[in-house]
Write a protein that holds these residues in place. Structure first.
Motif, PDB file in Angstrom:
ATOM      1  N   GLU A 137      14.158 -65.054  -9.166  1.00  0.00           N
ATOM      2  CA  GLU A 137      13.479 -65.364  -7.912  1.00  0.00           C
ATOM      3  C   GLU A 137      13.642 -66.827  -7.498  1.00  0.00           C
ATOM      4  O   GLU A 137      12.927 -67.307  -6.616  1.00  0.00           O
ATOM      5  CB  GLU A 137      11.984 -65.027  -8.033  1.00  0.00           C
ATOM      6  CG  GLU A 137      11.693 -63.578  -8.415  1.00  0.00           C
ATOM      7  CD  GLU A 137      12.262 -62.604  -7.398  1.00  0.00           C
ATOM      8  OE1 GLU A 137      12.131 -62.875  -6.189  1.00  0.00           O
ATOM      9  OE2 GLU A 137      12.850 -61.585  -7.817  1.00  0.00           O
ATOM     10  N   ALA A 138      14.557 -67.530  -8.122  1.00  0.00           N
ATOM     11  CA  ALA A 138      14.717 -68.959  -7.833  1.00  0.00           C
ATOM     12  C   ALA A 138      15.163 -69.207  -6.400  1.00  0.00           C
ATOM     13  O   ALA A 138      15.863 -68.393  -5.794  1.00  0.00           O
ATOM     14  CB  ALA A 138      15.739 -69.567  -8.795  1.00  0.00           C
ATOM     15  N   THR A 139      14.729 -70.350  -5.872  1.00  0.00           N
ATOM     16  CA  THR A 139      15.217 -70.834  -4.579  1.00  0.00           C
ATOM     17  C   THR A 139      16.094 -72.047  -4.854  1.00  0.00           C
ATOM     18  O   THR A 139      15.621 -73.061  -5.368  1.00  0.00           O
ATOM     19  CB  THR A 139      14.058 -71.226  -3.656  1.00  0.00           C
ATOM     20  OG1 THR A 139      13.241 -70.086  -3.405  1.00  0.00           O
ATOM     21  CG2 THR A 139      14.583 -71.775  -2.337  1.00  0.00           C
ATOM     22  N   ILE A 140      17.373 -71.928  -4.527  1.00  0.00           N
ATOM     23  CA  ILE A 140      18.337 -72.997  -4.793  1.00  0.00           C
ATOM     24  C   ILE A 140      18.789 -73.589  -3.469  1.00  0.00           C
ATOM     25  O   ILE A 140      19.172 -72.858  -2.557  1.00  0.00           O
ATOM     26  CB  ILE A 140      19.553 -72.465  -5.574  1.00  0.00           C
ATOM     27  CG1 ILE A 140      19.110 -71.779  -6.866  1.00  0.00           C
ATOM     28  CG2 ILE A 140      20.529 -73.596  -5.877  1.00  0.00           C
ATOM     29  CD1 ILE A 140      20.240 -71.060  -7.588  1.00  0.00           C
ATOM     30  N   VAL A 141      18.768 -74.908  -3.376  1.00  0.00           N
ATOM     31  CA  VAL A 141      19.214 -75.599  -2.166  1.00  0.00           C
ATOM     32  C   VAL A 141      20.335 -76.565  -2.538  1.00  0.00           C
ATOM     33  O   VAL A 141      20.187 -77.393  -3.442  1.00  0.00           O
ATOM     34  CB  VAL A 141      18.063 -76.371  -1.495  1.00  0.00           C
ATOM     35  CG1 VAL A 141      18.577 -77.149  -0.283  1.00  0.00           C
ATOM     36  CG2 VAL A 141      16.943 -75.429  -1.085  1.00  0.00           C
ATOM     37  N   ASP A 142      21.463 -76.444  -1.861  1.00  0.00           N
ATOM     38  CA  ASP A 142      22.572 -77.385  -2.041  1.00  0.00           C
ATOM     39  C   ASP A 142      22.328 -78.602  -1.162  1.00  0.00           C
ATOM     40  O   ASP A 142      22.324 -78.489   0.068  1.00  0.00           O
ATOM     41  CB  ASP A 142      23.894 -76.738  -1.633  1.00  0.00           C
ATOM     42  CG  ASP A 142      24.211 -75.499  -2.443  1.00  0.00           C
ATOM     43  OD1 ASP A 142      24.521 -75.642  -3.632  1.00  0.00           O
ATOM     44  OD2 ASP A 142      24.146 -74.385  -1.883  1.00  0.00           O
ATOM     45  N   ILE A 143      22.134 -79.752  -1.780  1.00  0.00           N
ATOM     46  CA  ILE A 143      22.042 -80.982  -0.987  1.00  0.00           C
ATOM     47  C   ILE A 143      23.453 -81.443  -0.640  1.00  0.00           C
ATOM     48  O   ILE A 143      23.781 -81.655   0.519  1.00  0.00           O
ATOM     49  CB  ILE A 143      21.250 -82.060  -1.736  1.00  0.00           C
ATOM     50  CG1 ILE A 143      19.768 -81.647  -1.807  1.00  0.00           C
ATOM     51  CG2 ILE A 143      21.395 -83.416  -1.041  1.00  0.00           C
ATOM     52  CD1 ILE A 143      18.883 -82.622  -2.515  1.00  0.00           C
ATOM     53  N   SER A 144      24.306 -81.571  -1.647  1.00  0.00           N
ATOM     54  CA  SER A 144      25.720 -81.870  -1.389  1.00  0.00           C
ATOM     55  C   SER A 144      26.522 -81.616  -2.658  1.00  0.00           C
ATOM     56  O   SER A 144      26.040 -81.887  -3.765  1.00  0.00           O
ATOM     57  CB  SER A 144      25.911 -83.323  -0.956  1.00  0.00           C
ATOM     58  OG  SER A 144      27.294 -83.611  -0.767  1.00  0.00           O
ATOM     59  N   HIS A 145      27.734 -81.106  -2.472  1.00  0.00           N
ATOM     60  CA  HIS A 145      28.688 -81.006  -3.572  1.00  0.00           C
ATOM     61  C   HIS A 145      29.942 -81.814  -3.259  1.00  0.00           C
ATOM     62  O   HIS A 145      30.965 -81.667  -3.933  1.00  0.00           O
ATOM     63  CB  HIS A 145      29.044 -79.544  -3.831  1.00  0.00           C
ATOM     64  CG  HIS A 145      27.887 -78.734  -4.295  1.00  0.00           C
ATOM     65  ND1 HIS A 145      27.250 -78.949  -5.499  1.00  0.00           N
ATOM     66  CD2 HIS A 145      27.197 -77.722  -3.687  1.00  0.00           C
ATOM     67  CE1 HIS A 145      26.253 -78.095  -5.636  1.00  0.00           C
ATOM     68  NE2 HIS A 145      26.196 -77.354  -4.541  1.00  0.00           N
ATOM     69  N   ASN A 146      29.843 -82.659  -2.236  1.00  0.00           N
ATOM     70  CA  ASN A 146      30.991 -83.458  -1.816  1.00  0.00           C
ATOM     71  C   ASN A 146      30.802 -84.948  -2.061  1.00  0.00           C
ATOM     72  O   ASN A 146      31.398 -85.779  -1.371  1.00  0.00           O
ATOM     73  CB  ASN A 146      31.288 -83.206  -0.338  1.00  0.00           C
ATOM     74  CG  ASN A 146      31.811 -81.802  -0.095  1.00  0.00           C
ATOM     75  OD1 ASN A 146      32.621 -81.299  -0.866  1.00  0.00           O
ATOM     76  ND2 ASN A 146      31.344 -81.168   0.954  1.00  0.00           N
ATOM     77  N   ILE A 147      29.961 -85.292  -3.046  1.00  0.00           N
ATOM     78  CA  ILE A 147      29.863 -86.689  -3.447  1.00  0.00           C
ATOM     79  C   ILE A 147      31.240 -87.138  -3.928  1.00  0.00           C
ATOM     80  O   ILE A 147      31.939 -86.398  -4.631  1.00  0.00           O
ATOM     81  CB  ILE A 147      28.841 -86.860  -4.590  1.00  0.00           C
ATOM     82  CG1 ILE A 147      27.464 -86.271  -4.190  1.00  0.00           C
ATOM     83  CG2 ILE A 147      28.708 -88.323  -4.988  1.00  0.00           C
ATOM     84  CD1 ILE A 147      26.822 -86.932  -3.026  1.00  0.00           C
ATOM     85  N   SER A 148      31.669 -88.326  -3.563  1.00  0.00           N
ATOM     86  CA  SER A 148      32.932 -88.845  -4.080  1.00  0.00           C
ATOM     87  C   SER A 148      32.858 -88.898  -5.605  1.00  0.00           C
ATOM     88  O   SER A 148      31.819 -89.279  -6.159  1.00  0.00           O
ATOM     89  CB  SER A 148      33.199 -90.244  -3.524  1.00  0.00           C
ATOM     90  OG  SER A 148      33.271 -90.208  -2.108  1.00  0.00           O
TER      91      SER A 148
END
Length: 276
Positions: A30-41
């Motif tokens: 039941e987790a809620t996962i939010v992507d903040i960013s996967h494009n950090i240099s």
């Protein structure tokens, strides 16, 4: 159940993001996962801190932030979990936490010490996810770690004050999707040394003597359209995070370019403010 956010330099080509999400769902369906960013240099700690610092506060208290940048453990890059400002941060001790919590004193800092850890090349999956899910289930930090008092600090990107307070020398810390250039000069520091004086921002060969509050402030709508500034013109503003930002109005990196390309500015390049 608490939200779990992910901030990494993994990109989207490889399996890494999918694998860590799958591992979370395997532990917490039941987790809620939010992507903040996967494009950090790659390995860019200041950029990671800038993005996470300016996003975590919009989440509810109790949110768990997993930071997957420069996460491989070494004797000088320990795995830690930090409770600060009502949020949990699971990260490596690479300086990112001190940059995120520069204005907030952490309430708890623990070195992660889980039983039978996997010493592999994917610590975000093998360690951070276990810790994050433990917290999400209501577990305490004392179960997964021991008190730690050696948070690494990064000070090289602090603006430098010189010339008897008449000059601030800052650095580029982030370039956004539009090519806008974000400096590490914050509004409160700028105003403290400005003290009502005139100023000049020097960026390569360009000089700016005005700072706006929105991008469209550059336009004087009282003038005829042919006489106005507009798309393609350079401006400085205090952005939504209160840092001095240099931007090209309505820029597009894929066509006309942005402030970064048109000014020839990159990460760590120097921006100078002189007061007169």
């Amino acid at each position: 159940m608490a939200i779990i956010t992910l901030t990494t330099d993994f990109g989207h080509k490889d399996h890494f993001v999918g694998a860590i999400k799958g591992a979370i769902y395997r532990e917490l369906e039941e987790a809620t996962i939010v992507d903040i960013s996967h494009n950090i240099s790659p390995f860019n700690i200041p950029e990671c801190a800038y993005i996470l610092k300016n996003s975590y506060q919009t989440f509810p208290k109790g949110t768990i932030h997993i930071v997957g940048v420069d996460a491989e453990p070494t004797p000088e890059n320990q795995h830690i979990v930090v409770y600060a400002d009502g949020h949990y941060f699971v990260s490596a001790n690479n300086g990112v936490i001190c940059l995120i919590t520069a204005a907030v004193k952490p309430e708890k800092v623990m070195e992660i010490n889980i039983p039978n850890p996997i010493h592999g090349s994917f610590p975000v999956l093998d360690v951070f996810i276990q810790v994050g899910c433990h917290i999400a289930r209501g577990g305490t930090l004392e179960v997964v770690g021991k008190p730690f008092d050696a948070l690494k600090e990064l000070k090289e990107f602090a603006p430098r004050i010189s010339n008897d307070g008449n000059t601030i020398t800052g650095s580029v810390i982030y370039i956004d999707n539009y090519g806008n250039v974000v400096t590490n000069i914050e509004k409160n520091l700028f105003e403290a040394y400005r003290n009502g004086r005139s100023f000049e921002i020097n960026a390569r060969s360009k000089k700016l003597r005005e700072i706006h509050h929105t991008y469209s402030d550059i336009i004087n709508f009282d003038l005829e359209k042919s006489q106005r500034k507009g798309p393609g013109d350079l401006l400085a503003l205090f952005n939504s995070s209160d840092y001095i930002e240099l931007a090209i109005y309505k820029s597009n990196l894929n066509t006309v370019g942005g402030a970064s390309t048109l000014l020839g500015l990159d990460y760590r390049d120097t921006i100078i403010v002189n007061f007169t």
